[in-house]
Design a protein around this motif. Structure first.
Motif: not given
Length: 507
Positions: A157-162, A307-311, A333-341, A402-409
């Motif tokens: 719940a607090l992963s988006g609060n620094l 999705l738990e780590r999505f922002a 992060d959604g694009g690679p997974v949806l492409l693979a599926l 948590d709350d970070d953008i991918s370098a690689v997904c």
């Protein structure tokens, strides 16, 4: 005109520019400066507020980032800020818990933490109430008093609060304390009345949110049906569509650009639908990531884990798959997974619809196949047959958990029959100008034994599939090495101990 409740007071705003953020409104127009601006990008959580909206016969409390939320999102909802928690001279129980556990340090981030804890406490109480309906009367009496959350739930719940003072331990203690015993507060006592007031204003169809006489070119639209949206966008193709706005709002908060014409699509029920059929999952383009999580977790465990780590939770409560796809970012992060599926998109322009494989949607860096006046209506994800042995492995590599953008997904959708790869679909984000399939890598694997030698040939093929760049998140060499290692990891996690022993030499 936008109508919403600011705590218990009905607000009717008619002259706000459509690109006004909730944070700007609170601090500039409402004189509520308890909500802070820390980063203006949804990373720190100092601006966290809570929105309450009807969910059946109760209210659902959702924390969001005020800095990335446009004012149109408030239509028909209740906005609660840190100023609203204290009641009749008494601190709210979450505020008191912060005091008792010495959890406020410099204090700048404290309002955001308090609001996240408030939402967590409300959610814990709601979940306990739902569980208590299945218990005996004696058990219910106990449940009504004691809610409780565990440490993992608190951290989520607090992963988006620094906290820049690094004082998380007392804040976690405050959360555990506030959620263990929660007395009825002023919001609980007013719930029935608040529901009635919100239900009275929510159904209104507002096609023109703002007609500011000083700026005649500023127009905001809030359609409530698909037809209204299709007609409006066809007539105003230069307007920006906004669902959660978590990416679009950065144009205002970071680049200081004006967005004078906005069409808010988050008030259209059809675009928020999530359906499941025998063949597919069908997700409306305006369905939030949070609302999609339970279904995706059941269907594809690794997708749910991603999705738990999505922002952050605040971002997931606003952001949508439709927006994540439409902005064309190579690190979404959604694009690679949806492409693979093997996902596809239902696109609509006026009364016309077309279905396009997601693989054909991305044309270049932030360039898509959308025509003028065309928008994403649905995302269709094929389901895997029950008898299928296909697996989905998803990996996100970022500087912090948590709350970070991918370098690689990386996403790997593979089926192995009698030791041979009979289906393979691999996609990466962060490796090119778009999220894209690793076609040469797939060719090296399809029809080959699922073993280390095949994977090594496929790793070499990745150098043909991608030419990543270096930026502040990672160097091109690092990205390529990580992509190869993720493929090797997929092999390790899906094979026997003997194969694991053989492949470790490459990792």
């Amino acid at each position: 005109m936008i109508q919403f409740l600011l705590n218990d007071r009905l607000q009717q705003e008619t002259t706000l520019p459509p690109d006004t953020t909730v944070l700007q409104y609170l601090r500039r127009d409402a004189g509520r400066c308890g909500t802070k601006e820390g980063c203006a990008s949804g990373d720190c959580g100092a601006c966290t507020v809570v929105i309450a909206e009807p969910q059946g016969d109760t209210l659902r409390y959702t924390p969001i980032n005020a800095c990335l939320t446009f004012i149109s999102a408030l239509q028909g909802k209740q906005l609660i800020t840190v100023e609203d928690l204290k009641h009749q001279g008494q601190l709210h129980s979450v505020q008191q818990a912060m005091v008792d556990n010495h959890a406020s340090q410099c204090g700048f981030c404290t309002p955001g933490f308090v609001m996240s804890l408030f939402a967590l406490q409300k959610d814990a109480a709601l979940q306990q109430d739902m569980a208590s309906q299945k218990e005996t009367a004696a058990q219910r009496n106990h449940s009504a008093i004691k809610n409780g959350v565990n440490r993992e739930q608190v951290l989520h719940a607090l992963s988006g609060n620094l906290c820049r003072c690094t004082g998380y331990r007392p804040i976690v203690d405050a959360a555990l304390s506030a959620c263990e015993f929660s007395d009825e507060d002023q919001f609980d006592r007013a719930e029935t009345v608040t529901l009635q007031r919100l239900q009275a204003i929510a159904p209104q169809s507002l096609l023109h949110e703002n007609q500011n006489t000083l700026h005649h070119d500023e127009l905001g639209f809030i359609p409530t049906t698909l037809k209204q949206l299709a007609d409006l966008y066809l007539a105003n193709p230069e307007a920006k569509l906004v669902a959660g706005g978590t990416d679009l709002a950065l144009e205002v908060t970071q680049r200081h650009r004006r967005l004078p014409q906005l069409i808010a699509i988050s008030h259209i029920p059809q675009l928020k639908n999530i359906e499941i059929t025998d063949q597919a999952l069908i997700i409306g383009a305006a369905a939030t990531l949070s609302s999609c999580m339970p279904l995706l977790e059941r269907e594809f465990a690794d997708f749910g884990a991603l999705l738990e780590r999505f922002a952050s939770q605040q971002i997931r409560n606003q952001g949508t798959f439709g927006g994540n796809i439409a902005n064309g970012s190579p690190i979404g992060d959604g694009g690679p997974v949806l492409l693979a599926l093997g996902a596809s998109l239902v696109l609509r322009r006026g009364a016309d619809q077309r279905t396009l494989p997601l693989e054909q949607f991305y044309l270049g860096y932030r360039q898509t196949a959308l025509q003028a006046g065309e928008f994403i209506e649905q995302i269709i994800i094929p389901r895997v047959a029950e008898e299928s042995t296909r697996i989905l492995k998803v990996y996100k590599v970022s500087k912090r958990l948590d709350d970070d953008i991918s370098a690689v997904c990386g996403a790997f959708h593979i089926e192995v029959t009698d030791g041979v790869v009979t289906h393979v679909s691999i996609a990466f984000g962060g490796m090119a100008a778009i999220a894209k399939r690793a076609s040469h890598c797939e060719t090296q694997l399809l029809g080959q034994p699922w073993q280390a030698s095949s994977v090594e040939r496929a790793c070499l093929a990745l150098e043909t599939d991608y030419q990543p760049i270096s930026d502040f998140r990672a160097s091109r060499e690092y990205r390529m090495q990580v992509a190869k290692n993720l493929l090797r990891r997929c092999l390790i996690e899906t094979t026997s101990k003997e194969t694991m022993m053989r492949v470790t030499q490459y990792v």
